[in-house]
Scaffold this active site. Sequence first.
Site, short mmCIF file in Angstrom:
data_model
loop_
_atom_site.label_atom_id
_atom_site.label_comp_id
_atom_site.label_asym_id
_atom_site.label_seq_id
_atom_site.Cartn_x
_atom_site.Cartn_y
_atom_site.Cartn_z
N HIS A 269 39.30 40.01 49.95
CA HIS A 269 39.95 40.82 48.90
C HIS A 269 38.98 41.85 48.31
O HIS A 269 39.21 43.05 48.39
CB HIS A 269 40.43 39.93 47.75
CG HIS A 269 41.43 38.88 48.11
ND1 HIS A 269 42.68 39.15 48.60
CD2 HIS A 269 41.37 37.54 48.00
CE1 HIS A 269 43.35 38.03 48.78
NE2 HIS A 269 42.58 37.03 48.44
O1 RIB Z 1 43.95 37.86 44.14
C1 RIB Z 1 42.63 37.99 44.63
C2 RIB Z 1 41.71 38.39 43.52
O2 RIB Z 1 41.69 37.38 42.52
C3 RIB Z 1 40.25 38.52 44.00
O3 RIB Z 1 39.60 39.50 43.24
C4 RIB Z 1 39.69 37.16 43.70
O4 RIB Z 1 38.27 37.20 43.51
C5 RIB Z 1 40.37 36.85 42.39
O5 RIB Z 1 39.67 37.53 41.36
#
Ligand code: RIB
Length: 326
Positions: free
Chosen positions: A251
């Site tokens: 992500h």
């Molecule tokens: O949904 C994924 C996000 O939420 C990423 O940034 C993970 O680190 C959490 O913060």
Amino acid sequence: MQRILLDTDTGVDDALAIILALNSPELQVEAITTVSGNVHVELCTRNVLITLEAIELREYPIVAKGESQPLIKPFVNAEHVHGSDGLGGITELLASDGERCYPHPEPRLSPVSAVDLIIELAGRYPDELVLVPLGPLTNIAKAMIKNPARMRNIREIVLMGGVFETYGNVTTTAEFNIFVDPHAAQLVLDFGIPVTIVPLDVTHQVILTRERLNAEIGKKKNRLSQFLSDSTEACMKFHHQRGGFDGLYLHDPLPIGLLTQPELFETVDAFVQIETSGDLTQGMTIADLRPERPRPTPNARVCVGVNSESFLQHFFDRILSTTTRF
Ligand code: RIB
Ligand code: CA
């Protein structure tokens, strides 16, 4: 050179984004700020320092601790994904001599809060500083509330968050970063600084598998490769047990890639709204991305495509490069 500020809820994928950013010669990481999200901000801040110690740095970026609670909603965390310490439990790892593998880091912290540091750097680098929020947007929103005039100097916000044409990862309709603080997200969207959103729609296409990580690390046994293996283990196990694949989603590294390798991504202009109250849909990011539909005046750019394999190769080329920049 792009001047950036990473705002993180360090977590496992935030740590990977920090390593990628600090190994990207196109970027000058002016500061790393922390906010409650995956785990409480105290732990996020410690995790940033542990991550920095895993990289052979000659100079540390400024690190400042941020907000512990969302603007309005009660705080919820993602310990079940990132471990109770936020880094897959590595702070409990013991070496054969009984010593901690990742001891408590030196508390090298900014004397000012994350909110005040964001405001200060916005004024120091007018129309230059790019904010890269990788967690809930509480710090950014509070900086806009506290000093809107100074925050208008921010060049752009490139954030990981939201979901549009697939399911959420906290509820059916909401992604974690927006779900934790939807009021902050709406305030940031309404503020008027250019915003680029990197949602689950693309981050779910980029999976770091244990097999690929082991293959890329190969014989490179050093502090960083050990950190990469240790910190990702629990998160990969979580997805193996729940999602069926032995790996994790990249992500947070994706917004870094969007800044340095824009040709690997596709974006569209869109009018995005945040559901801040719905019982079933709170934290939902709403935008009609259908090309044939008439669009209200856009208020954001939404990333809708990524060349996943090219990004993965770029990610490894950078983070495992022997010529670290600092
Ligand atoms: O949904 C994924 C996000 O939420 C990423 O940034 C993970 O680190 C959490 O913060
Ligand atoms: Ca994050």
